[in-house]
Design a protein around this motif. Structure first.
Motif, PDB file in Angstrom:
ATOM      1  N   SER A 107       0.761  -1.012   0.307  1.00 59.81           N
ATOM      2  CA  SER A 107      -0.181   0.157  -0.033  1.00 59.81           C
ATOM      3  C   SER A 107       0.848   1.420  -0.658  1.00 59.81           C
ATOM      4  CB  SER A 107      -0.786  -0.220   1.245  1.00 59.81           C
ATOM      5  OG  SER A 107      -0.327  -0.309   2.156  1.00 59.81           O
ATOM      6  N   MET A 151       3.871   1.602  -1.788  1.00 59.95           N
ATOM      7  CA  MET A 151       4.317   1.780  -2.824  1.00 59.95           C
ATOM      8  C   MET A 151       3.684   2.398  -4.261  1.00 59.95           C
ATOM      9  SD  MET A 151       6.100  -2.155  -2.347  1.00 59.95           S
ATOM     10  CE  MET A 151       6.738  -2.555  -4.200  1.00 59.95           C
ATOM     11  N   VAL A 198       1.617   4.289  -6.379  1.00 56.63           N
ATOM     12  CA  VAL A 198      -0.136   4.271  -6.680  1.00 56.63           C
ATOM     13  C   VAL A 198      -0.349   3.776  -8.310  1.00 56.63           C
ATOM     14  CG1 VAL A 198      -1.272   6.878  -7.350  1.00 56.63           C
ATOM     15  CG2 VAL A 198      -2.726   4.826  -5.993  1.00 56.63           C
ATOM     16  N   ARG A 206       0.564   0.582  -8.530  1.00 60.44           N
ATOM     17  CA  ARG A 206      -1.053  -0.978  -8.038  1.00 60.44           C
ATOM     18  C   ARG A 206      -1.468  -1.198  -8.970  1.00 60.44           C
ATOM     19  NH1 ARG A 206      -4.038   1.514  -3.281  1.00 60.44           N
ATOM     20  NH2 ARG A 206      -1.449   2.823  -2.868  1.00 60.44           N
ATOM     21  N   PRO A 234       9.692   3.562   0.790  1.00 60.41           N
ATOM     22  CA  PRO A 234       9.405   2.347   1.095  1.00 60.41           C
ATOM     23  C   PRO A 234       9.475   1.404   1.518  1.00 60.41           C
ATOM     24  CG  PRO A 234       8.475   3.153  -1.147  1.00 60.41           C
ATOM     25  CD  PRO A 234       9.409   3.909  -0.466  1.00 60.41           C
ATOM     26  N   TYR A 268      -7.032   6.850   1.602  1.00 56.00           N
ATOM     27  CA  TYR A 268      -6.000   4.941   1.682  1.00 56.00           C
ATOM     28  C   TYR A 268      -4.536   4.688   1.486  1.00 56.00           C
ATOM     29  CZ  TYR A 268      -5.046  -0.528   1.867  1.00 56.00           C
ATOM     30  OH  TYR A 268      -4.406  -1.306   1.591  1.00 56.00           O
ATOM     31  N   THR A 269      -4.254   5.654   0.731  1.00 55.02           N
ATOM     32  CA  THR A 269      -3.233   5.647   0.188  1.00 55.02           C
ATOM     33  C   THR A 269      -2.380   6.547   1.356  1.00 55.02           C
ATOM     34  OG1 THR A 269      -3.711   5.326  -2.183  1.00 55.02           O
ATOM     35  CG2 THR A 269      -1.504   5.649  -2.088  1.00 55.02           C
ATOM     36  N   ALA A 326      -1.574   4.970   4.193  1.00 49.67           N
ATOM     37  CA  ALA A 326      -0.848   3.310   4.256  1.00 49.67           C
ATOM     38  C   ALA A 326       0.492   3.920   4.008  1.00 49.67           C
ATOM     39  CB  ALA A 326      -1.296   2.601   2.900  1.00 49.67           C
ATOM     40  N   SER A 327       0.794   5.817   3.234  1.00 58.03           N
ATOM     41  CA  SER A 327       2.306   5.746   3.575  1.00 58.03           C
ATOM     42  C   SER A 327       2.288   5.834   4.936  1.00 58.03           C
ATOM     43  CB  SER A 327       2.791   6.561   2.565  1.00 58.03           C
ATOM     44  OG  SER A 327       1.801   7.824   3.384  1.00 58.03           O
ATOM     45  N   GLU A 347       2.221   1.707   6.640  1.00 62.13           N
ATOM     46  CA  GLU A 347       3.206   1.066   5.949  1.00 62.13           C
ATOM     47  C   GLU A 347       4.927   1.507   6.747  1.00 62.13           C
ATOM     48  OE1 GLU A 347       3.623  -2.020   4.480  1.00 62.13           O
ATOM     49  OE2 GLU A 347       1.190  -2.403   5.297  1.00 62.13           O
TER      50      GLU A 347
END
Lengths: 566, 457
Positions: free
Chosen positions: A295, A297, A299, A302, B115, B275-276, B279-280, B283
């Motif tokens: 999630s 990484m 977008v 994806r 990430p 959401y993204t 998550a950043s 995560e």
């Protein structure tokens, strides 16, 4: 003389980059963006401006930097070395990225998808002078103990004759055969957004055994079928996906972790090499390809990851294998679409999702199927797709779930309330459905037993009776029921607790063969019928509950496959 | 060398539009100098040739469109990190709030981080003791996990957070990074004082943005906190616990900025990329193979209207590895900390308990407690309908068990720090009251070991 065409960035907004001076760019062409050469893809062309979605973080990129055209569509490299690897959303091997950039994924890394150094033993299956055309198998490479990787002629090749073919140790770059004097190596490249061709699609008729009782017995999936697993968080979507990846009788499993937790992918990476495939006894990793776009990484990658996954899956299908693709979760893919759509300032559809969400979803699932492979020889393969959906708040009326349900033929409805009651897998037996039941009937009659179908119907009837009776119980209490109704309630409880509930973490319970499932269901239905008899003969329900059989029923799930046979 | 430009064309909320002869980079840092010499910072949100949309980190009030001078710094937002940050308190722009000078930076790190390669992750499976029975015993936290606390207004999540920060224990180097977004002055003082009094401040870094500080700083603050945490974890071999409070304020800030940009809203007006974005942050918890340290996250959020399906808890739940739920009804019955153990879940629990990690009987006894408490709750509901008199003897035992479980196991008070052995022992002591044949989730040997051979009362 052709110059490398270079465009110039005029605007950067998150993963969306707009460039000028890009005349002649193709739609969906891959470009290298900025001084660092980030990977991007043309997603819109408006006069002299092209809109590029970039698969890497764009911080630090600005106007004036170059954009280089590659004149290629976003493609994956297909060949020996795919199995057992873990790739990111655009098929870069994460292991090689680690070697190059350390533990964190930095930008602009260019690594080949497949190991170009490794030598594979190529065994020809055709000889000089043979007539061939695109899709034909010319040789094979034993990629793992359990998988022979067929080397096929790329689909684009028209008819021709093999003019030379070698045998021995080669890398994927070496020329191993020639068709009409043109040399080919063991790899091929295929654009991820274009489905690979087939000769003919057939109706699915063989079940994909998953070893999960609620699935196989009640809501079976066919090889070449499509399934949707929606559920709120904590309902166990990922466990269901993992269980199918582990235990299904597919030859190849492609697992796409799309916008999910990083630790989950680590879990798969740690667990799969240790787990044994129930049929071959070899590590599961030897039939698995992993695509991980967690999630955090980028977008845009994806969005590409599900296409990368399905193209690899199609490639193995073309070899004549049965392939299962797990996509967890397609909601994150849809959200990536939504994010790009918003940045393109497109008119939004429902809940901000682009209006083309439905058609994109449908065309993705349509790539599944049971097919006659593209070849001049007769060969069948299948591609089964299981997509999980993460509906916000567990609300199934949201667009991603609804669009998926319109396309897929199976609905495994995971429910919060079941998960809270520790009923796993939390698949609701009343609201789920499988449209393959009729198509698979013939197979079940022949391979499992004619009673299988009848017992399932009977069990289903008991379960739905239970629901009606429960309302009565709530009003007037259990004691007010007739003995026959009490028996239904008790049998339904047994079906739920001793058949539907299955412990993924128990060594034996985690997998049940069709034989075992049929045996168990047979015993349970037998208990019910015997009970009806006893009641008709005047026995009371209390007496029936005293029979030792009941205890035995709860032990059925822990019987090993060997004990079932005897 | 950086040139100043005039050319502010529009100011709207925290967004500033600048035009001029320059080539900005996306995410590049921008300084705007006001006529009085005051400098305010922002970052590039949209980079176009000669035209740039800047998101300010600080207040735009008092900015003058005609006079302000814009300077591009040529770098993205970084945080200067060092071990000297431990024991210090910073604001949302990473400036010291405690009156001491800025610590000397050992290294500049990009606050957005990169990430972690999923291939390089180590699966988290080491126990982290919080000293709270309902977490350690039943919803065990594991090093490298992200386990949020779902709370609601009026519930004591701040107290739970500080209790964890004070008591958390891991063998080896351990530190706490505390990120507070949009909290009140009182709360912020509470955190600082609590940590100072117990000496926990020495091993903590605090980043605090109070409710009257710029909204935009709430968006950068968790990233500052995590950057500091990653430095300590992956370069200084520390086990770092990051507590982020309150993620709801963070999301509100994000929504505010998104609305100012006139973006197409997703659910309940939150941006489609929520959401993204979450998550950043989440995560960034984890363990990297071959590194000693770890980053564990406990984000805390208040559920609007106690609604678990609200986008903030919902999306958080999809990313994190479980959730701890704070219960209003337990709070009302005076149980502290009021943790709803049945609805809480730690997805990594099974990986972090057992022989060599906690104790060999952990898994069994915690399942037994779960089952018995669930049964007790069922009986309690039944008793409401039928009256206690109608209960069977065994049901009454379960009812009593549920009461005792809440009073002795969940309830422990703010100041009590229970180690895992004590927690498990209390568990055994509680199940003693149940008939032995009811104890189906524990092994026979374990019953003998902990309850002896004799008959129970």
């Amino acid at each position: 003389m052709e110059k490398t065409q270079k465009g110039v960035i005029v605007k950067v907004s998150g993963p969306l980059v707009i460039a000028e001076n890009m005349e002649g760019s193709e739609f969906y062409e891959v470009v290298r963006v900025g001084d660092e050469g980030l990977v991007g893809e043309v997603i819109e062309i408006r006069r002299e401006k092209v809109y590029i979605q970039v698969y890497e973080e764009t911080a630090g990129v600005g106007p004036g930097e170059p954009v280089v055209r590659t004149k290629k569509q976003l493609s994956v490299t297909l060949g020996p070395g795919l199995i057992g690897s873990i790739f990111d959303g655009i098929e870069r091997p994460l292991q090689k990225i680690e070697e190059k950039s350390g533990h964190l994924i930095t930008r602009g890394i260019e690594v080949p998808s497949l190991d170009a150094e490794k030598k594979w033993r190529f065994i020809p299956l055709m000889k000089e002078g043979d007539d061939v055309s695109g899709g034909d198998i010319v040789g094979e490479v034993k990629e793992t103990e359990i998988l022979s990787h067929k080397i096929m002629i790329p689909p684009s090749v028209e008819e021709g004759k093999i003019t030379s073919i070698k045998e021995g140790e080669f890398t994927i770059k070496d020329i191993v055969f020639e068709v009409d004097k043109k040399g080919y190596n063991m790899t091929q490249s295929w654009p991820i957004r274009t489905p690979r061709p087939t000769n003919k699609k057939l109706l699915p008729f063989v079940p994909l055994t998953t070893g999960q009782r609620v699935i196989d017995t009640f809501f079976p999936i066919a090889k070449g079928g499509t399934a949707c697993v929606p559920g709120p968080f904590g309902a166990g979507k990922t466990v269901v996906q993992h269980q199918i990846a582990k235990w299904s009788d597919a030859d190849i499993v492609v697992f796409v972790g799309c916008g999910e937790r990083g630790n989950e992918m680590t879990d798969v990476l740690k667990e799969f090499p240790e787990l044994k495939d129930p049929r071959t006894g070899r590590p599961l990793m030897e039939r698995t390809v992993l695509i991980a776009n967690t999630s955090n990484m980028p977008v845009a990658a994806r969005e590409a990851s599900v296409y990368t996954g399905i193209t690899i899956a199609e490639y193995f299908r073309d070899m004549g294998y049965s392939v299962a693709l797990m996509a967890d979760s397609t909601s994150r893919w849809a959200e990536a679409l939504r994010e790009m759509s918003a940045r393109l300032e497109e008119m939004p559809g429902e809940e901000g999702y682009p209006a083309y969400l439905g058609s994109r979803t449908a065309s993705f699932y349509e790539r599944a199927g049971y097919v006659k492979c593209f070849s001049s020889k007769d060969r069948e393969g299948s591609l089964t797709v299981v997509g999980s959906v993460s509906p916000p708040g567990g609300d199934l009326s949201e667009p991603v779930t609804q669009n998926t349900l319109r396309t897929t033929k199976i609905f495994w409805s995971l429910e919060d309330s079941l998960a809270n009651a520790r009923h796993f897998p939390a698949i609701n037996w009343l609201s789920s459905y499988s449209l393959y039941v009729d198509e698979l009937e013939h197979y079940f009659d022949k391979e499992v037993g004619v009673e299988f179908k009848e017992n399932r119907k009977e069990a289903m009837r008991i379960l739905s009776e239970e629901e009606k009776l429960e309302e009565i119980v709530r009003l007037v209490g259990f004691e007010a029921l007739s003995d026959k109704d009490k028996l239904i309630m008790d049998t339904a409880r047994i079906i739920r607790e001793d058949f539907l509930m299955q412990n993924a973490f128990d060594e034996i319970d985690t997998y049940s063969s069709f034989k075992k499932q049929n045996f168990m269901m047979g015993k349970i239905v037998e208990y019910y019928h015997d009970g009806i008899h006893s009641i008709e003969e005047g026995k009371s329900m209390d007496e029936i509950l005293q029979t030792p059989e009941i205890k035995e029923l709860s032990r059925l799930k822990f019987l090993s496959e060997k004990e079932i046979k005897s | 060398m950086s040139v100043k430009f005039k050319g502010i064309k529009e100011i709207a909320g925290s967004l500033v539009l600048v035009e001029g002869n320059f080539r900005p980079k996306y995410e590049e840092l921008v300084e705007i100098e006001l006529p009085g010499g005051e400098i305010r910072r922002g970052r590039v949100l949209e980079a176009e040739e000669k035209r740039v949309l800047v998101q300010m980190f600080e207040e735009t009030r008092g900015m003058d469109a005609s006079e302000g001078e814009v300077r591009f710094l040529g770098k993205t937002m970084t945080l200067g990190v060092s071990e000297e940050m431990l024991g210090r308190v910073f604001d949302g722009a990473a400036n010291p709030m405690d009156g001491h000078p800025m610590p000397v930076a050992k290294k500049e790190m990009d606050i957005n981080g990169n990430p972690i390669n999923p291939y390089s992750r180590e699966f988290p499976d080491d126990f982290l003791q919080t000293g709270i029975s309902s977490i350690d015993g039943l919803n065990t936290l594991v090093r490298g996990q992200k386990l949020p606390i779902f709370s609601a207004s009026g519930l004591p999540h701040s107290k739970i957070a500080t209790q964890i920060a004070r008591q958390a224990k891991i063998d080896g180097n351990f530190s706490v990074v505390f990120g507070a977004m949009g909290i009140t002055f009182e709360e912020s003082q509470y955190f600082i004082n609590e940590l100072r009094e117990t000496g926990a401040l020495q091993r903590s870094i605090l980043f605090i943005n109070t409710a009257d500080d710029p909204v935009i700083e709430r968006v950068t603050l968790p990233r500052l906190a995590l950057t500091a945490a990653e430095y300590l974890a992956f370069e200084k071999d520390q086990h770092v616990l990051v507590i982020l409070i309150d993620m709801t304020n963070y999301c509100e800030a994000l929504r505010e900025i998104s609305a100012a940009r006139k973006e197409v809203p997703g659910r309940r007006g939150y941006p489609g990329y929520l959401y993204t974005d979450l998550a950043s942050i989440y995560e960034r918890a984890g363990i990297i193979r071959g590194k000693e340290g770890s980053v564990t996250q406990i984000p805390i959020l208040t559920m609007p209207e106690d609604d678990k399906t609200h986008p903030i808890p919902d999306l958080t739940g999809y990313i994190t590895e479980g959730q701890i739920i704070v219960s209003r009804s337990l709070q009302q019955s005076g149980i502290s900390p009021p943790i709803d153990v049945l609805n809480s879940l730690s997805r990594l629990k099974n990986k972090g308990v057992g022989e060599g990690k906690t104790r060999h009987d952990h898994s069994g006894i915690s399942n037994q407690l779960f089952a018995a408490y669930a049964k007790g709750q069922e009986v309690r509901e039944l008793a409401v309908i039928l009256g206690e008199g109608a209960l069977s003897e065994i049901d009454r035992k379960y009812l009593q068990f549920a009461e005792d479980f809440e009073k002795r196991f969940i309830n422990q008070g703010e100041k009590e720090n229970r180690d895992i052995k004590k927690t498990l022992d209390i568990g055994w002591d509680l199940v003693k009251t149940l008939p032995r044949e009811e104890l189906k989730r524990v092994k026979e040997e374990e019953i003998k070991e902990f309850l002896g051979d004799g008959s129970q009362n």
